[in-house]
Structure formats: C-alpha cells, structure tokens
Scaffold this active site. Sequence first.
Site, PDB file in Angstrom:
ATOM      1  N   LYS A 259       0.838  -1.210   0.000  1.00 29.88           N
ATOM      2  CA  LYS A 259       0.000   0.000   0.000  1.00 29.88           C
ATOM      3  C   LYS A 259       0.871   1.259   0.000  1.00 29.88           C
ATOM      4  O   LYS A 259       0.632   2.193  -0.778  1.00 29.88           O
ATOM      5  CB  LYS A 259      -0.901  -0.032   1.242  1.00 29.88           C
ATOM      6  CG  LYS A 259      -1.893   1.103   1.346  1.00 29.88           C
ATOM      7  CD  LYS A 259      -3.152   0.673   2.061  1.00 29.88           C
ATOM      8  CE  LYS A 259      -3.001   0.569   3.555  1.00 29.88           C
ATOM      9  NZ  LYS A 259      -3.220   1.842   4.248  1.00 29.88           N
ATOM     10  N   SER A 260       1.909   1.270   0.850  1.00 30.07           N
ATOM     11  CA  SER A 260       2.759   2.465   0.941  1.00 30.07           C
ATOM     12  C   SER A 260       3.417   2.754  -0.400  1.00 30.07           C
ATOM     13  O   SER A 260       3.462   3.911  -0.856  1.00 30.07           O
ATOM     14  CB  SER A 260       3.861   2.253   1.982  1.00 30.07           C
ATOM     15  OG  SER A 260       3.295   2.170   3.257  1.00 30.07           O
TER      16      SER A 260
ATOM     17  N   GLN B   6       4.795   9.333   7.003  1.00 26.78           N
ATOM     18  CA  GLN B   6       3.887  10.214   6.264  1.00 26.78           C
ATOM     19  C   GLN B   6       4.337  11.666   6.399  1.00 26.78           C
ATOM     20  O   GLN B   6       4.367  12.415   5.419  1.00 26.78           O
ATOM     21  CB  GLN B   6       2.460  10.026   6.772  1.00 26.78           C
ATOM     22  CG  GLN B   6       1.953   8.616   6.497  1.00 26.78           C
ATOM     23  CD  GLN B   6       0.612   8.324   7.136  1.00 26.78           C
ATOM     24  OE1 GLN B   6       0.083   9.150   7.889  1.00 26.78           O
ATOM     25  NE2 GLN B   6       0.051   7.170   6.853  1.00 26.78           N
TER      26      GLN B   6
ATOM     27  N   ASP C 277       1.795  -0.966  12.136  1.00 26.08           N
ATOM     28  CA  ASP C 277       0.578  -1.442  11.469  1.00 26.08           C
ATOM     29  C   ASP C 277       0.246  -2.890  11.821  1.00 26.08           C
ATOM     30  O   ASP C 277      -0.886  -3.333  11.643  1.00 26.08           O
ATOM     31  CB  ASP C 277       0.730  -1.332   9.946  1.00 26.08           C
ATOM     32  CG  ASP C 277       0.732   0.116   9.477  1.00 26.08           C
ATOM     33  OD1 ASP C 277       0.317   0.998  10.253  1.00 26.08           O
ATOM     34  OD2 ASP C 277       1.146   0.353   8.328  1.00 26.08           O
TER      35      ASP C 277
ATOM     36  N   ARG D 134      -6.455   2.292  17.905  1.00 27.25           N
ATOM     37  CA  ARG D 134      -6.180   0.843  17.856  1.00 27.25           C
ATOM     38  C   ARG D 134      -5.807   0.249  19.208  1.00 27.25           C
ATOM     39  O   ARG D 134      -5.815  -0.973  19.347  1.00 27.25           O
ATOM     40  CB  ARG D 134      -5.084   0.542  16.830  1.00 27.25           C
ATOM     41  CG  ARG D 134      -5.618   0.599  15.429  1.00 27.25           C
ATOM     42  CD  ARG D 134      -4.638   0.067  14.406  1.00 27.25           C
ATOM     43  NE  ARG D 134      -5.244   0.153  13.092  1.00 27.25           N
ATOM     44  CZ  ARG D 134      -4.572   0.313  11.959  1.00 27.25           C
ATOM     45  NH1 ARG D 134      -3.257   0.394  11.986  1.00 27.25           N
ATOM     46  NH2 ARG D 134      -5.207   0.365  10.810  1.00 27.25           N
TER      47      ARG D 134
ATOM     48  N   ARG E 160      -7.561  -3.186   9.697  1.00 32.67           N
ATOM     49  CA  ARG E 160      -6.617  -4.092  10.367  1.00 32.67           C
ATOM     50  C   ARG E 160      -7.253  -4.783  11.580  1.00 32.67           C
ATOM     51  O   ARG E 160      -6.853  -5.883  11.944  1.00 32.67           O
ATOM     52  CB  ARG E 160      -5.336  -3.351  10.757  1.00 32.67           C
ATOM     53  CG  ARG E 160      -4.589  -2.846   9.519  1.00 32.67           C
ATOM     54  CD  ARG E 160      -3.131  -2.607   9.741  1.00 32.67           C
ATOM     55  NE  ARG E 160      -2.596  -1.775   8.672  1.00 32.67           N
ATOM     56  CZ  ARG E 160      -2.192  -2.213   7.475  1.00 32.67           C
ATOM     57  NH1 ARG E 160      -2.247  -3.497   7.188  1.00 32.67           N
ATOM     58  NH2 ARG E 160      -1.743  -1.379   6.565  1.00 32.67           N
TER      59      ARG E 160
HETATM   60  C1  S3P Z   1       2.698   4.837   6.116  1.00 29.43           C
HETATM   61  C2  S3P Z   1       3.317   5.172   7.278  1.00 29.43           C
HETATM   62  C3  S3P Z   1       2.897   4.687   8.599  1.00 29.43           C
HETATM   63  C4  S3P Z   1       1.842   3.586   8.515  1.00 29.43           C
HETATM   64  C5  S3P Z   1       0.837   3.818   7.437  1.00 29.43           C
HETATM   65  C6  S3P Z   1       1.517   3.966   6.091  1.00 29.43           C
HETATM   66  C7  S3P Z   1       3.270   5.347   4.851  1.00 29.43           C
HETATM   67  O1  S3P Z   1       2.401   5.771   9.320  1.00 29.43           O
HETATM   68  O2  S3P Z   1       1.192   3.432   9.753  1.00 29.43           O
HETATM   69  O3  S3P Z   1      -0.052   2.719   7.375  1.00 29.43           O
HETATM   70  O4  S3P Z   1       2.960   4.782   3.788  1.00 29.43           O
HETATM   71  O5  S3P Z   1       4.043   6.312   4.905  1.00 29.43           O
HETATM   72  P1  S3P Z   1       3.377   6.845  10.000  1.00 29.43           P
HETATM   73  O6  S3P Z   1       3.229   8.091   9.250  1.00 29.43           O
HETATM   74  O7  S3P Z   1       2.916   6.906  11.406  1.00 29.43           O
HETATM   75  O8  S3P Z   1       4.801   6.333   9.881  1.00 29.43           O
END
Ligand code: S3P
Length: 431
Positions: A24-25, A170, A317, A348, A389
């Site tokens: 997904k990322s 993010q 996650d 969560r 999740r």
């Molecule tokens: C993600 C970063 C993670 C993760 C999210 C996807 C990303 O969050 O929990 O599901 O694709 O950059 P954070 O911003 O807390 O690292």
Amino acid sequence: MKTVRIAPAPKAFTIDCDRIASDKSISHRCAIFALLSDRPSIIENFLRAEDTLASLSIAEQLGATTEWSEAGKLTITPPARLREPDDVLDCGNAGTGMRLYCGFLAGVEGSFVLTGDRYLRARPMKRVTGPLQSVGAKLDGREEGNLAPLHIRGGKLKAFRYASPVDSAQVKSAMILAALRGDGRSYYRESFLSRDHSERMLHGMGARVGRDTEGWITIDPMEGPLEPLKLRVPADPSSAFFFAVAAAILPGSRIRFEGISLNPTRIEAFRVLESMGAAIDYRIRQDLYEPIGEITVRYNGRLGAVEVAERIPWLIDELPALAVAMATAEGVSRVRNAAELRVKESDRIASTLRALEACGIETEEYDDGYAVHGGTLHSAVIDSHGDHRIAMSFAVAGLLCGMEIVDTDCVATSFPNFFDILSQMTEVHTL
Ligand code: S3P
C-alpha cells in the site's frame, strides 16, 4: 454494512501464496511520485484497493492519464503542467494519501481541497500542516488546520531544517515532497528511522535526496522533471502478516509469501513473531528500490510472551495482528511507546483491547500501549470500528475458535482479496 462469519479451521494449512495484496505504501507513492516526471511511469502490481485507487484518481484530477493493460500493468502519464482541479480531491480512508498530497500540493500553484471519509476527517493533520505552514505553505482546515477538509493554496516554499517530534513516514514524505520545490537545500530529521520508501524511490528517480554525517536527510530542489518509475510493486508485509500470525498459531501450519518486500523498516513484526517462537525464514531474491524475496512462516509449538517497546515505527501497522498472537501465547506480553496507535484508522489500543476482551482475554491498557495475558481465545462478535486491520486480525483469530466480524467493508481499503485467501483455510460466510 457486511458481517462475515469465520468457522474454526478444520485442519492445518500449507500454502504457497503469491496473492497477498501489493504494498500500500509503495502504491500510494507510485501514484503521487509519477507526477514528478515528464514521462510515463510503468507500474506492475499496483494495489487495486480503495485507498490507493483514491490516490490514483487524484493524480488523474491533477491531469495525469492512466491506462491498465490486460495483464494489469498500469501506465501513469503525467500532464505537461499540473491542472487545478474543478472539484475536491477525495482521499477516502487513506491517511497516507492525504498527508503525502499535502506536501506535494503545497508547492504547486493553484487551489486544492483535500477531503476523506468520516474516519479520515477525524484524524490529526496538524503534524503535516504545521511544519508545512512554517515553510511558507498556505494550508487551512478545521481546528486551525488540524482536520480535513483541508484547503491548500499552493505556492513558493522555503528551504528548511526540521527535526520532527514524531517518527512518521507520512510526515517525512510530505516534507521531502515540499522540499523538492523549496528554494534551497532542506534538512529533515526523525529520532528513529520510519519506513523509507520515499527516500529510496525518489533517489531512484534521480532526486537529490541523501543523508549527511549527522543523520539529517538532505533534499535539494528538483532542477527539472525526475526520471519516471518502472517497477513491480512487491507484496505488502503488513498484509501478509495476518496470515503469518495464522500459520504461527494454528498447529501444523505453514505459509510461504512470494515477491514480498524485505525492507528492514517493514518486517520487524515478523522478527517479533520469530522471537515468540515461530519458525521464520527470509530469502532475498532481488533488489528493486528495496530488497524483495520470500518469507516462510511455520508453526513451531505454542508461542511465548514478548515485550515490544522498541522499533515501534517498524511494526506499528502489525500490532493488532500481533496482539492476537500474544493472546495465544504463554505468559503476559506488553507493548509500550506505541501511543501512535491511538491516531490510526481507529484508536487501535482501544479497539484491539475491546476485541480481545470480547474473546475472553485479560488485558491492561496504558496511554501508550497495553498488556495481553495469554490464554484461550473464545468466539465473539467483533466490531471493526471501520478499521481494516482490526477486521482482518480478528478474522484470523477466528481460525482457532470461530468469529463474527461486523463491518468488514473496510477490508477493501487495503486487501480486497483477504477473505478469498482466508477461505483456503476455513469456511467464510458473508451474512
Ligand atoms: C505509512 C506510514 C505509517 C503507517 C501507514 C503507512 C506510509 O504511518 O502506519 O499505514 O505509507 O508512509 P506513519 O506516518 O505513522 O509512519
């Protein structure tokens, strides 16, 4: 709203699995980063789930054209000049999409409104809008820019030196995207390395993203369009992890995941499961922006309890699925330093613990984590709270004792074929 009933697994499973959802990322980043080039990006195995398709349609609203081949290869052709869209940009349930687009659009001339579903509109955005405002971005939203819908008036951005108070990929990615349109070299630091797909992919596209001797990420502004992306998106370790837990708790089972990302910032939960006693092998087969290969997980007797308080960003996650493994383990497991769980697709900590308690498991709640007293899981009716999740973690717990999961529509945000794979292991009924 769909409810799914999972029957206890009649027997152990042995599965070679090449159908885990694509990462997904990485898929979000493909949709957004393709806009930084002037030539088509070619993406195999792009995740066709609600979250990432939302990022792709936003790229289209900004002027990109997309084309799927019969074999499922995606070509994203960026526009010569990004277009100011005539409608709001809907990120759906995706925090990643919204936060990365904030950073991306902050430096693009025009007016943009980012919105999302009711869950996303309640999640904190100040962590990106705050630092972006401090480098000259004009962003606003409810609660002084904390809640979507967010309005962005894109324009000139200043170079910056920013040490982030949260270890978040993010936030880091949003700031790196903004820095690409800054007026000089920018510096970004986090106290613990969060997932590093953005740095790897942008570096691969020719952006000058590096690291100095003091650990600051350095980003030079783009001098022109970047190279296009050409990659096959690996399987998502966070999605595979649900079935890793299934194999680790169902006596006699084994699962092998093929074409999966082995990026160290993404497989920490497998390492923890291994430390609880599961037998796990990792095999690197190629390196395409990041290591990709195979992971095999085998049942290896009852799991033992574990304490998880470090490297939290590397397994954030996977913590709900890991909590299911903890519930079957011998002894008391603990998770600390994980307050970030409270601002994910649901709170969560609360949603995992309420679900475990419904299954007859004793728990303790802390501000930044929890304790899980290992025992015997009992069948229950679990509310997903709209969180994919939570739905998938407790569906896997159902392999041991049977389970009913209410509100499973959210599974489509990241793993549309999850229940197809689960039904290779047991009977799954949609009510
Ligand atoms: C993600 C970063 C993670 C993760 C999210 C996807 C990303 O969050 O929990 O599901 O694709 O950059 P954070 O911003 O807390 O690292």
